[in-house]
Design a protein around this motif. Structure first.
Motif, PDB file in Angstrom:
ATOM      1  N   VAL A 103       0.067  57.762  -5.985  1.00  0.00           N
ATOM      2  CA  VAL A 103       0.268  56.317  -6.093  1.00  0.00           C
ATOM      3  C   VAL A 103       1.402  56.009  -7.070  1.00  0.00           C
ATOM      4  O   VAL A 103       2.270  55.166  -6.818  1.00  0.00           O
ATOM      5  CB  VAL A 103      -1.027  55.620  -6.547  1.00  0.00           C
ATOM      6  N   VAL A 104       1.425  56.728  -8.197  1.00  0.00           N
ATOM      7  CA  VAL A 104       2.448  56.500  -9.225  1.00  0.00           C
ATOM      8  C   VAL A 104       3.817  56.975  -8.751  1.00  0.00           C
ATOM      9  O   VAL A 104       4.782  56.211  -8.710  1.00  0.00           O
ATOM     10  CB  VAL A 104       2.057  57.196 -10.540  1.00  0.00           C
ATOM     11  N   ALA A 105       3.912  58.258  -8.410  1.00  0.00           N
ATOM     12  CA  ALA A 105       5.125  58.868  -7.843  1.00  0.00           C
ATOM     13  C   ALA A 105       6.432  58.238  -8.345  1.00  0.00           C
ATOM     14  O   ALA A 105       7.118  57.550  -7.575  1.00  0.00           O
ATOM     15  CB  ALA A 105       5.064  58.814  -6.316  1.00  0.00           C
ATOM     16  N   PRO A 106       6.823  58.470  -9.596  1.00  0.00           N
ATOM     17  CA  PRO A 106       8.031  57.826 -10.146  1.00  0.00           C
ATOM     18  C   PRO A 106       9.328  58.161  -9.409  1.00  0.00           C
ATOM     19  O   PRO A 106      10.279  57.391  -9.425  1.00  0.00           O
ATOM     20  CB  PRO A 106       8.072  58.335 -11.585  1.00  0.00           C
ATOM     21  N   VAL A 153       4.689  65.412  -8.031  1.00  0.00           N
ATOM     22  CA  VAL A 153       4.912  64.060  -7.526  1.00  0.00           C
ATOM     23  C   VAL A 153       4.586  63.020  -8.605  1.00  0.00           C
ATOM     24  O   VAL A 153       5.346  62.076  -8.827  1.00  0.00           O
ATOM     25  CB  VAL A 153       4.055  63.797  -6.264  1.00  0.00           C
ATOM     26  N   GLY A 154       3.448  63.184  -9.292  1.00  0.00           N
ATOM     27  CA  GLY A 154       3.012  62.215 -10.283  1.00  0.00           C
ATOM     28  C   GLY A 154       3.919  62.136 -11.493  1.00  0.00           C
ATOM     29  O   GLY A 154       4.216  61.041 -11.994  1.00  0.00           O
ATOM     30  N   VAL A 155       4.354  63.288 -11.984  1.00  0.00           N
ATOM     31  CA  VAL A 155       5.226  63.322 -13.164  1.00  0.00           C
ATOM     32  C   VAL A 155       6.686  63.206 -12.762  1.00  0.00           C
ATOM     33  O   VAL A 155       7.507  62.657 -13.495  1.00  0.00           O
ATOM     34  CB  VAL A 155       4.990  64.621 -13.968  1.00  0.00           C
ATOM     35  N   GLY A 156       6.995  63.722 -11.570  1.00  0.00           N
ATOM     36  CA  GLY A 156       8.376  63.731 -11.095  1.00  0.00           C
ATOM     37  C   GLY A 156       8.923  65.143 -11.123  1.00  0.00           C
ATOM     38  O   GLY A 156       8.806  65.818 -12.160  1.00  0.00           O
ATOM     39  N   HIS A 204      -1.925  55.922 -16.770  1.00  0.00           N
ATOM     40  CA  HIS A 204      -1.965  55.318 -15.440  1.00  0.00           C
ATOM     41  C   HIS A 204      -3.368  54.993 -14.925  1.00  0.00           C
ATOM     42  O   HIS A 204      -3.520  54.597 -13.758  1.00  0.00           O
ATOM     43  CB  HIS A 204      -1.268  56.244 -14.435  1.00  0.00           C
ATOM     44  N   ALA A 205      -4.382  55.158 -15.762  1.00  0.00           N
ATOM     45  CA  ALA A 205      -5.756  54.853 -15.345  1.00  0.00           C
ATOM     46  C   ALA A 205      -6.542  54.375 -16.571  1.00  0.00           C
ATOM     47  O   ALA A 205      -6.098  54.563 -17.704  1.00  0.00           O
ATOM     48  CB  ALA A 205      -6.404  56.092 -14.727  1.00  0.00           C
ATOM     49  N   PRO A 206      -7.698  53.760 -16.373  1.00  0.00           N
ATOM     50  CA  PRO A 206      -8.512  53.346 -17.520  1.00  0.00           C
ATOM     51  C   PRO A 206      -8.832  54.529 -18.432  1.00  0.00           C
ATOM     52  O   PRO A 206      -8.984  55.663 -17.969  1.00  0.00           O
ATOM     53  CB  PRO A 206      -9.787  52.799 -16.853  1.00  0.00           C
ATOM     54  N   VAL A 207      -8.949  54.260 -19.719  1.00  0.00           N
ATOM     55  CA  VAL A 207      -9.206  55.317 -20.698  1.00  0.00           C
ATOM     56  C   VAL A 207     -10.488  56.078 -20.368  1.00  0.00           C
ATOM     57  O   VAL A 207     -10.570  57.293 -20.563  1.00  0.00           O
ATOM     58  CB  VAL A 207      -9.297  54.723 -22.121  1.00  0.00           C
TER      59      VAL A 207
END
Length: 511
Positions: free
Chosen positions: A184-187, A260-263, A286-289
């Motif tokens: 979802v994040v995929a910078p 993908v998430g970090v790049g 990127h998500a609740p603690v």
């Protein structure tokens, strides 16, 4: 006349027909510790090797181990023994080599298990301090965990399977959540750089494979539970194939999710900066603690699941060797109620306590205390965990090389109706591939230990495997001369147990 157990609780049989394919598969996956591998192993591989194509490495290794599993599974239909590697090599190559392999296996499995305790103690100590301000010594939690693992180890194996099943399911759920967030994040977009073979076949590929093979350690343990499986001839093979497929695909996909998430352009640098904490740092951002906190708790339970799985493996190896008289016969004792190898279990726990205390004392002597100096604070991770787990992985890969050869030897005179693929070709290919991986581990051993140059550990740790193996072969030859009757039993434990049961049956009837 009242009935009695078929076998004495002193020696005899483990609990029979309690484990199905799902239970054994979960035992295997628990040993590989999915969350630990993704959070720790994957990031470490990115950081040390600088190779983006780590996900491809998991697919390559899974394919190689699947080929190994062909011959391994074929032999499992005819050899059912809690000693697994020991029995396979004894019956496929020769009894002296089986004894040598048994000692290598004991060192390797103990090293894997005790090494993981180092990471567990450190992580739990850090977590409690970060969340509650509670400062505690890392070794305190190791000793507490040893006690809990030991309690499960002396109870019914299906109890361990149920506990591990719950923990493994939660691990998978945690990693799947991470994977979803990553895509979802995929910078840099959903890049295929991580799964591009061109980014795998580069300098550093040897180190990638050396690190990656450790992620699969434990997959070979299905045969250890053969005597406790509902249908050994099918359960071992199916569980082994299932575990290899699940682990290989899951690790490859999750490693790709990391890129993908970090790049893909940032993953190496981020892994070098944060190490195993990268997953939790990422989830914090990127998500609740609460999600990150839960994942850290599951990271600890992942380590616990691996500890329990390797503990069970060591206990059953000791049981098998004790039952056959290769080691002290007391090790062949099982509890009357649970049919668990309780002496082997207690012995493994004692080994863990002794080694842990040894590392604590060594750390005190060298002044490596928890004073928050980076190297000193990481002492249990940099030594106990890194040294022992990599030594264990080296030993298990060596044993798998020998097992592949043993399969060919076992079917050499009688293929038992099986084709050349499962009895000669697949084992031959896997022997060559696994030996190549073993050589890569040896060549990259300093890298695996996190050392910039050769130290005493570079030679002492492999010697802990090789020397017992050689002594075991010599010991096996000596047994052949001094005690031919004992020699004949080597690697044939279940057959001996069944024979013993036949002998005691008339006595139970008063004949």
């Amino acid at each position: 006349m009242t009935s009695a157990p078929t076998t004495s609780p002193r020696t005899g049989e483990l609990g029979h027909r309690r484990l199905g394919v799902p239970s054994v598969t979960l035992m295997i996956i628990a040993a590989s510790a999915p969350l630990t591998v993704v959070a720790g192993g994957v990031t470490t591989t990115f950081a040390v090797t600088g190779v983006i194509g780590v996900p491809v490495g998991f697919i390559v290794l899974a394919a190689a181990l699947a080929v190994f599993a062909v011959g391994y599974a074929a032999m499992s239909r005819y050899v059912t023994n809690a000693g697994a590697f020991y029995a396979y090599i004894a019956q496929g190559i020769g009894r002296p080599f089986g004894v040598g392999a048994s000692l290598v296996a004991l060192v390797a499995y103990n090293a894997m298990q005790v090494g993981i305790y180092g990471l567990f103690g450190f992580q739990l100590s850090m977590f409690l301090e970060a969340k509650f301000g509670l400062v505690t010594p890392w070794w305190l939690w190791i000793l507490a965990c040893i006690a809990l693992v030991g309690v499960l180890g002396v109870n019914r194996v299906d109890l361990s399977a149920k506990v591990l099943g719950i923990l493994v399911a939660l691990e998978f759920l945690a990693v799947i959540v991470f994977d979803i967030v990553s895509f979802v994040v995929a910078p840099e977009g959903v890049s295929t750089a991580g799964i591009d073979p061109a980014n795998f076949f580069v300098p550093g590929i040897g180190a990638v494979l050396s690190f990656g093979i450790a992620a699969f350690m434990g997959f070979e343990s299905a045969a250890i539970y053969g005597e406790e499986s509902k249908d050994p001839k099918r359960t071992v093979a199916r569980a082994t194939y299932a575990a290899v497929a699940i682990i290989g695909v899951f690790y490859a996909f999750s490693a790709w999710a990391f890129t993908v998430g970090v790049g893909p352009t940032q993953i190496v640098e981020a892994s070098q900066t944060y190490g195993p904490d990268l997953m939790f740092v990422f989830m914090n951002e990127h998500a609740p603690v609460i999600i990150s906190d839960l994942m850290q708790v599951l990271f600890l339970t992942s380590l616990f699941a691996a500890l329990q799985s390797f503990h069970n493996a060591v206990a059953r190896y000791l049981f098998s060797l004790g039952r056959e008289g290769v080691l002290h016969r007391g090790l062949g004792s099982v509890r009357a109620v649970s049919r668990a190898p309780w002496v082997g279990s207690v012995t493994q726990s004692a080994i863990a306590v002794v080694v842990t205390i040894g590392f604590v004392i060594a750390g005190e002597v060298m002044g490596l205390k928890n004073d928050f100096a980076p190297v000193e604070f990481l002492y249990p991770v940099l030594t106990m965990f890194t040294w022992l787990t990599n030594t264990g992985a080296m030993g298990l890969v060596l044993l798998m090389c020998i097992i592949a050869i043993a399969v060919i030897g076992f079917f050499r005179r009688d293929r038992r109706g099986l084709g050349a693929w499962s009895t000669v070709v697949a084992p031959g290919i896997s022997a060559v591939v696994l030996f190549a991986v073993f050589v890569l581990i040896v060549v990259n051993f300093n890298v695996l230990l996190g050392q910039a140059e050769t130290t005493a550990a570079t030679f002492v740790l492999p010697a802990l495997l090789i020397v017992p193996g050689i002594l075991g072969v010599v010991w096996g030859i000596a047994i052949r001369t001094r005690n031919p009757e004992l020699y004949e039993r080597i690697g044939h434990g279940i057959e001996e147990a069944e024979a013993a049961a036949v002998e005691v049956e008339p006595q139970r009837r008063g004949i």
